[in-house]
Write a protein that holds these residues in place. Structure first.
Motif, mmCIF file in Angstrom:
data_model
loop_
_atom_site.group_PDB
_atom_site.id
_atom_site.type_symbol
_atom_site.label_atom_id
_atom_site.label_comp_id
_atom_site.label_asym_id
_atom_site.label_seq_id
_atom_site.Cartn_x
_atom_site.Cartn_y
_atom_site.Cartn_z
ATOM 1 N N GLU A 1 0.831 -1.198 0.000
ATOM 2 C CA GLU A 1 0.000 0.000 0.000
ATOM 3 C C GLU A 1 0.873 1.257 0.000
ATOM 4 O OE1 GLU A 1 -3.055 1.863 3.140
ATOM 5 O OE2 GLU A 1 -3.463 -0.215 2.604
ATOM 6 N N ALA A 2 1.926 1.257 0.771
ATOM 7 C CA ALA A 2 2.824 2.410 0.826
ATOM 8 C C ALA A 2 3.613 2.565 -0.462
ATOM 9 C CB ALA A 2 3.775 2.266 2.014
ATOM 10 N N GLY A 3 3.884 1.477 -1.150
ATOM 11 C CA GLY A 3 4.622 1.533 -2.399
ATOM 12 C C GLY A 3 3.874 2.231 -3.513
ATOM 13 N N VAL A 4 2.563 2.324 -3.376
ATOM 14 C CA VAL A 4 1.752 3.000 -4.390
ATOM 15 C C VAL A 4 2.127 4.475 -4.463
ATOM 16 C CG1 VAL A 4 -0.608 3.704 -4.978
ATOM 17 C CG2 VAL A 4 -0.149 1.373 -4.240
ATOM 18 N N TYR A 5 2.394 5.114 -3.314
ATOM 19 C CA TYR A 5 2.779 6.523 -3.315
ATOM 20 C C TYR A 5 4.058 6.731 -4.116
ATOM 21 C CZ TYR A 5 -0.474 6.817 0.621
ATOM 22 O OH TYR A 5 -1.572 6.749 1.416
#
Length: 157
Positions: free
Chosen positions: A37-41
């Motif tokens: 989820e954090a990698g999407v940013y």
């Protein structure tokens, strides 16, 4: 146009710095789900914001006639965003790595990714400084207009 270039180069610089923050945020998550989820940013900012603001900066730099070095600097950042993506694609294809199974060779290839990212941060800073200098310096007159101004000014002889 020079002020627009200054604004765009500031966006490019802030986006490049945000990439470093997002990479750290991604890396220090507790679970795989939170990490994805954090990698999407990181992915969205690099794939869209950084890439296309650099492309737009190159176009605006060309229109503003700030010099080929500044144009190529912005275009270089745009091209390096593509290299960042290619590092993952080629690294996976050549080494058999995937997000689920990372090989040691894949780790070595993908380790180039943060080095290219650091280069983009430095290039973004240089682009910003060049845009800042261009925005603060007035544009020189075209050669025809400059010669006519010199001939119409009163002589002091």
């Amino acid at each position: 146009m020079r002020k627009a270039l200054l604004v765009l180069s500031a966006i490019v610089l802030l986006s490049a710095l945000a990439q470093l923050f997002f990479a750290g945020y991604f890396h220090f998550q507790n679970t795989i789900e939170a990490q994805r989820e954090a990698g999407v940013y990181h992915a969205v900012n690099g794939q869209y914001v950084l890439r296309y603001s650099a492309l737009l900066a190159a176009i605006v730099a060309a229109i503003a006639k700030v010099g080929s070095r500044t144009i190529w600097l912005a275009a270089g950042i745009f091209l390096l965003t593509w290299l960042q993506l290619i590092i993952f694609i080629v690294g996976g294809m050549l080494t058999g790595s995937s997000p689920e199974f990372i090989t040691p060779a894949g780790s070595w290839v993908v380790a180039i990714h943060p080095i290219v990212g650091a280069l983009m941060i430095f290039m973004s800073y240089w682009l910003f400084k060049r845009a800042q200098a261009a925005a603060l310096n007035p544009q020189p007159l075209p050669p025809k207009a400059a010669s006519s101004d010199a001939s119409t000014s009163p002589s002091t002889a």
